[in-house]
Design an enzyme around this catalytic site. Sequence first.
Site, PDB file in Angstrom:
ATOM      1  N   GLU A   7       0.814  -1.219   0.000  1.00 20.23           N
ATOM      2  CA  GLU A   7       0.000   0.000   0.000  1.00 20.23           C
ATOM      3  C   GLU A   7       0.846   1.267   0.000  1.00 20.23           C
ATOM      4  OE1 GLU A   7      -3.558  -0.598   2.093  1.00 20.23           O
ATOM      5  OE2 GLU A   7      -3.803   1.507   2.618  1.00 20.23           O
ATOM      6  N   ASP A 106      -2.876  -3.283   3.006  1.00 20.44           N
ATOM      7  CA  ASP A 106      -3.441  -3.471   4.343  1.00 20.44           C
ATOM      8  C   ASP A 106      -4.625  -4.427   4.259  1.00 20.44           C
ATOM      9  OD1 ASP A 106      -1.609  -1.630   5.075  1.00 20.44           O
ATOM     10  OD2 ASP A 106      -3.041   0.021   5.365  1.00 20.44           O
ATOM     11  N   TYR A 314      -1.018  -3.231  13.006  1.00 20.51           N
ATOM     12  CA  TYR A 314      -1.972  -2.481  12.187  1.00 20.51           C
ATOM     13  C   TYR A 314      -2.970  -1.721  13.065  1.00 20.51           C
ATOM     14  CZ  TYR A 314      -4.892  -1.397   8.211  1.00 20.51           C
ATOM     15  OH  TYR A 314      -5.590  -0.729   7.251  1.00 20.51           O
TER      16      TYR A 314
END
Length: 698
Positions: A7, A106, A314
């Site tokens: 990403e 992600d 994350y």
Amino acid sequence: MRLIISEKANAAKKVAQFLAEGSVKEGKHRSVPHHTFTWKGEECVSVGLKGHVLNPEYPEEYSNWQKVEPSKLIDAEILKSVSEKGVAEAIRSLSRKADRVVIATDYDREGELIGVEALSLAFEANPKLMDHVERARFSALTPGEVNRAFDNLLEVSRELADAGEARQDIDLIWGATLTRWVSRATKRYGSAFLSVGRVQSPTLVLIAERERERRAFVAEPYWELDATLKNGGGPFAVRHARGRFKAEAEARKAYENLTDSARVTEVRQKAATRPPPTPFNTTGFLTAAASLGIGPSRAARIAEDLYTDGYISYPRTDNTVYPRSLDLREVLGNLKRVEGVGPYAEKLRASKKLSPTRGKKETTDHPPIYPTGYASRKALREDRWKIYQLVVRRFLATLSGPARTLRTTLRFDSGGEPLTTSGTVVTEEGWLGVYPYSRRQDEELPALNEGDEVEVVGAEVVGKETQPPGRYGQGRLIRLMEDLGLGTKATRPNIIQNLYDRGYVHDDPIVPTETGIAVAQALKDFASEIATHEMTADLEKSMDAISEGKVSKENVVDESRDVLRRVYENLSESEEKFADIVWNGIRGDETLGPCPNCGKNLIVRRNRRSGKRFVGCEGYPECRVTYPLPQRGDIIPLGTQCDACGSPEIKVLGKKRPWVTCINMDCPKKQEQRQSADGNEGDQPSREGAHELEKSTT
Ligand SMILES: [Zn+2]
Ligand SMILES: [Zn+2]
């Protein structure tokens, strides 16, 4: 060759480092870096995106706000245009040489959509790739997690991406249609347009409603009787046990009854346990960051950075239960050198059994936010360091024992009047030792026994007023949005930021402007669907259904179009009333206070020719008082007068930090302010606007 698409640029670099057998060769396509290496004997190229590479938008013929009827946007085709040309070119070029592709964005709706967008570019350049797509799913940019993910490659979820795309499309359709309608109805074009949004508007309504309650609140006076007592040690404060007296005379009477000594009538002690906090999910994290003075949108951005740098896991997660696969001792091992908490982490790691706390929500997509690597204060600095520390300390707290407290309540009698005080002290630190953020200061009370006599050294009756409900802080608003299903963990911080950027709110705790209050009111009156949270919460449920493959994206988007058509009809029937309400609010924000010359209102005006703004008097042309204004930044009337010169005070929301000033250039206070506002020269008021008005009218 196997193409790996991440990403962000730094994520791509990390993936290459973690997977490479041997060295990594750095390359570039124009300005977009990529990394070539060997993994399992196969050549791989890792490349990073800059988030979304495609952007939904309407065709060119719909671009004129004043000519296109806003309702046309409801059914207009939505195109996906390339928003990152350089990145798109790099993906196309690398795809031509690739024979398989791995999406490593992600792992959530948004990430899946970003991956699918990149795939559409890859297939365009090399259709053969279509049958050779894989998905790497990981929650932390660490060697262990990334290798595990690449050893277990999965399939891309079209459903998950569809859910992300449905949200994107619906937000565009509702936002563009209603924003243009409102801007047209109120004749606000250009940078002054008034935005409306599917999540933004109900959030604004929450803030405006709270302000309405505050304004409707009628403060009631009450009195308290405070006294200062003294034993052998220092003095301490007590209050009459009745708390609030509704009548001052009663408080006075109690005051008169007090003698110069008080006898202890009761000593009560109560031990309590404060359990350690649960693991961080996004909302818990953003709320905690807000209480450190770091607002949600900034905290979210910093967390994103810390994630791509490999320091934390994350940060977009609903989960508050550590998965069994997470090796807590290994995480603790990574923290042994972290400043301030190293020994604490070591001690925990050496303990026989680790029993982490568990929150109420358990999901399987990502673990709760936890630290994934060591960082030094020097490497992170300031807010990034604060956020890292917060995540580290929270993690340690969730593995720590409870804190124990002791609350002591003392009651006294003085001349027949009951007095009381209480205080809490921590008797066993537990998790509070490593997580000081929610620790209150110990309130020590003197050691007294029933029957002891103490001296009354002072007493007074204090007049107070009941307080209106408090405004929402950003952290509290994030939590409320989650409770009501408004937005997602990923979008909430931006939505709040947009309210600030559009001039609907300012300050923290959040204060709505008159314009913000008026827009919220008008939407509530004439488009209740977009002012309440029910519809938007329903939509979030539909999006979950799309990602589970239960309904199609087209279905959900079309249903949403039907609702919007009804909303639009209602609005169109009440265009004038709607505009009146909003204009009242806009005028409210432009009314600064009484004119020192004639007492009428001072108002923000614009010079007809130059467009420059200045302050003029409502009594013009009889009264010719004018003041210059800074030309940049929103202006918020404060309703207060300068204590040095008596002219109205305003707040200017500049690019940097907001500043408060009175509108009088010749104010004696100005000299100081000018010195402290160094570097803000462009924001200084110019007299030009006012002078030009005089020229054009005389
Ligand atoms: Zn005047
Ligand atoms: Zn002044």
